[in-house]
Enzyme design. Structure first.
Site, PDB file in Angstrom:
ATOM      1  N   GLU A 117       0.823  -1.210   0.000  1.00 23.66           N
ATOM      2  CA  GLU A 117       0.000   0.000   0.000  1.00 23.66           C
ATOM      3  C   GLU A 117       0.857   1.260   0.000  1.00 23.66           C
ATOM      4  O   GLU A 117       0.547   2.240  -0.685  1.00 23.66           O
ATOM      5  CB  GLU A 117      -0.955  -0.003   1.199  1.00 23.66           C
ATOM      6  CG  GLU A 117      -1.973  -1.132   1.196  1.00 23.66           C
ATOM      7  CD  GLU A 117      -2.995  -1.021   0.077  1.00 23.66           C
ATOM      8  OE1 GLU A 117      -3.017   0.003  -0.627  1.00 23.66           O
ATOM      9  OE2 GLU A 117      -3.780  -1.970  -0.092  1.00 23.66           O
ATOM     10  N   ASP A 134      -4.805  -9.807  -8.462  1.00 20.73           N
ATOM     11  CA  ASP A 134      -5.150  -8.956  -9.605  1.00 20.73           C
ATOM     12  C   ASP A 134      -3.998  -8.118 -10.157  1.00 20.73           C
ATOM     13  O   ASP A 134      -3.657  -8.197 -11.342  1.00 20.73           O
ATOM     14  CB  ASP A 134      -6.337  -8.063  -9.246  1.00 20.73           C
ATOM     15  CG  ASP A 134      -6.118  -7.281  -7.947  1.00 20.73           C
ATOM     16  OD1 ASP A 134      -5.184  -7.612  -7.195  1.00 20.73           O
ATOM     17  OD2 ASP A 134      -6.896  -6.345  -7.686  1.00 20.73           O
ATOM     18  N   GLU A 148     -18.752  -5.828  -2.543  1.00 22.36           N
ATOM     19  CA  GLU A 148     -17.424  -6.425  -2.461  1.00 22.36           C
ATOM     20  C   GLU A 148     -17.414  -7.855  -2.988  1.00 22.36           C
ATOM     21  O   GLU A 148     -16.465  -8.269  -3.648  1.00 22.36           O
ATOM     22  CB  GLU A 148     -16.924  -6.406  -1.016  1.00 22.36           C
ATOM     23  CG  GLU A 148     -16.308  -5.097  -0.592  1.00 22.36           C
ATOM     24  CD  GLU A 148     -15.020  -4.773  -1.335  1.00 22.36           C
ATOM     25  OE1 GLU A 148     -13.929  -5.161  -0.881  1.00 22.36           O
ATOM     26  OE2 GLU A 148     -15.124  -4.120  -2.403  1.00 22.36           O
ATOM     27  N   GLU A 170     -12.338   0.081  -9.799  1.00 15.77           N
ATOM     28  CA  GLU A 170     -12.023  -0.888 -10.852  1.00 15.77           C
ATOM     29  C   GLU A 170     -13.001  -0.867 -12.020  1.00 15.77           C
ATOM     30  O   GLU A 170     -12.600  -0.903 -13.197  1.00 15.77           O
ATOM     31  CB  GLU A 170     -11.935  -2.293 -10.253  1.00 15.77           C
ATOM     32  CG  GLU A 170     -10.652  -2.572  -9.499  1.00 15.77           C
ATOM     33  CD  GLU A 170     -10.584  -1.917  -8.125  1.00 15.77           C
ATOM     34  OE1 GLU A 170      -9.486  -1.857  -7.537  1.00 15.77           O
ATOM     35  OE2 GLU A 170     -11.643  -1.454  -7.645  1.00 15.77           O
TER      36      GLU A 170
END
Length: 444
Positions: free
Chosen positions: A21, A166, A272, A291
């Site tokens: 992150e 991903d 989610e 996304e």
């Protein structure tokens, strides 16, 4: 703004942070802003503050050096997921990490290496991505989602294009686009082939589809057998159509996107997790992730089909209707009753809002120069620089942009459109029958 960042940012603190992150959000943001500030052509205007002396780059270097401690005592080269900014590896630190966390460092670390003329950052990121790749299953070629840093043992054997994996695939392709290392492309091509063979389900995209056939979508499967391991998909998977656009597989990207858009249509938000077998929400909150918007933006850039403008408009209107709060846009606690939480994620500004803005501002400098930039996984634009490349020979998104530059002619309202195929009349990029199949799958 740069002055505020320089005044208040200090990494010399006794805080334990996530390597992944911090890399994509902080280092990526610092590097992107630095490159805009020193851009000799002033593409975005004169953004260089008076007296600027590579200060944002120095901050990125400081943080990056602290994050390198995550690679200590790693025989495989896979970074530990957390470091303490003062002390390095926490004594009680985790030994498990996800594939995305370990293998999504290349763009930020690579650019940092090139700007500093110090190969250590890029070499660490490449070694980590390669180490994960070597752990793929020998039979299916698939990766799991969780592994041990010290041994490489797979702790989670679900394989997907969603959470935990991903951005690993994304950075194999974007790493090749930015740095031109053909090994990155080779790994991505093999991974993509295995994904399409084992993870993709359903019929041919926009081909003939029988009454009992499922439309195309990506499931969660066991990495060793390729068999479906559960029947939910997560919202992070909605980024994969954008990766398919960058690859140049536009037809598949159109179908992949349609699945998530149909889920969104049902709830006016993307939960989610959604269970496609039970046709119901499995995890109901929505932090307004980017996304779906990102994939919508990239598909519009590649196709110029106005369908994607309409998708963006619907998403924008739903945000205004259900998420607008006094001081920002609130996470939805439940997509079914639209109850809110008292928080707004940073990626809503850095990605969701940015991609929506760029979708509609066709004359924006990033859209007029789309071939010259790549977005990091956190939505920070990095300019392509031939000096980063070991050799440039890629096709895909660039070719799609070239093709889309020949804009479709506006429809003459005096024409009779009865002879048009139905999907063209409504500007649909996929057949109505296939769209109906997605509606059935989602329970819309």
């Amino acid at each position: 703004a740069v002055g505020v960042v320089l005044k208040h940012t200090d990494f010399n603190k006794n805080n334990t942070i996530q390597v992944f992150e911090a890399t994509i959000r902080v280092i990526g943001g610092l590097l992107s802003a630095h490159l805009m500030a020193i851009d000799p052509s002033s593409t975005f205007g004169d953004l260089k503050p008076d007296g600027y002396d590579n200060d944002l780059l120095h901050l990125a270097h400081d943080l990056g050096s602290r994050l390198l401690l995550a690679f200590e005592n790693s025989t495989l080269g896979i970074p530990h997921p957390r470091v303490n900014l003062l002390k390095g590896l926490p004594e009680d630190g985790f030994l498990s990490t996800c594939v995305a966390g370990a293998g999504t460092l290349l763009l930020e670390f690579g650019v940092l290496s090139h700007l500093l003329n110090d190969p250590v950052f890029e070499s660490r990121a490449r070694r980590a991505a390669n180490a994960v790749w070597k752990l793929r299953d020998s039979k299916t070629g698939l990766l799991g989602d969780q592994l041990r840093v010290d041994t490489g043992e797979w702790l989670g054997k679900d394989s997907s294009v969603g959470a935990g994996i991903d951005s690993y695939y994304e950075y194999l392709l974007k790493g090749y686009i930015l740095f031109g290392d053909k090994e990155d492309l080779s790994m991505f091509d093999e991974a993509y082939s295995n994904i399409m063979k084992h993870i993709r389900q359903g019929s041919i995209c926009n081909g003939s589809i029988g009454p009992n056939d499922l439309p195309p979508f990506f499931a969660n499967v066991n990495m060793k057998t390729g068999e479906i391991s559960n029947t939910w998909i997560d919202s992070l998977s909605a980024a994969f159509p954008g990766v398919q656009v960058l690859k140049g597989d536009l037809q598949e990207a159109i179908c992949s996107h349609a699945f998530f858009y149909t889920i969104w249509r049902r709830y006016q938000a993307l939960p989610e997790r959604f269970n496609w077998q039970l046709k119901q929400v499995e995890v109901a909150f929505s932090p307004l992730r980017p996304e779906l918007v990102e994939s919508t933006y990239l598909l519009y850039q590649a196709t110029k089909n106005p369908f994607y403008l309409q998708v963006g408009r619907e998403i924008l209107e739903s945000l205004e209707t259900f998420s607008r709060a006094k001081c920002g846009y609130a996470t939805l606690h439940n997509v079914e009753d639209k109850s809110q939480e008292d928080r707004m994620e940073s990626f809503f500004l850095s990605e969701t809002s940015k991609y929506l803005y760029l979708l509609f501002d066709e004359d924006h400098v990033l859209n007029r120069n789309a071939e010259d930039y790549i977005f990091t996984t956190e939505g920070h634009p990095l300019r392509l620089n031939i000096s980063y490349h070991r050799g440039l020979d890629y096709v895909g998104y660039s070719d799609a942009i070239h093709r889309s530059s020949r804009r479709r002619k506006p429809v003459d309202s005096t024409d009779k459109c009865s002879h048009w195929p139905q999907q063209q009349e409504m500007f649909l990029p996929l057949s109505r029958r296939l769209l109906g199949k997605y509606e059935q799958l989602v329970g819309l």
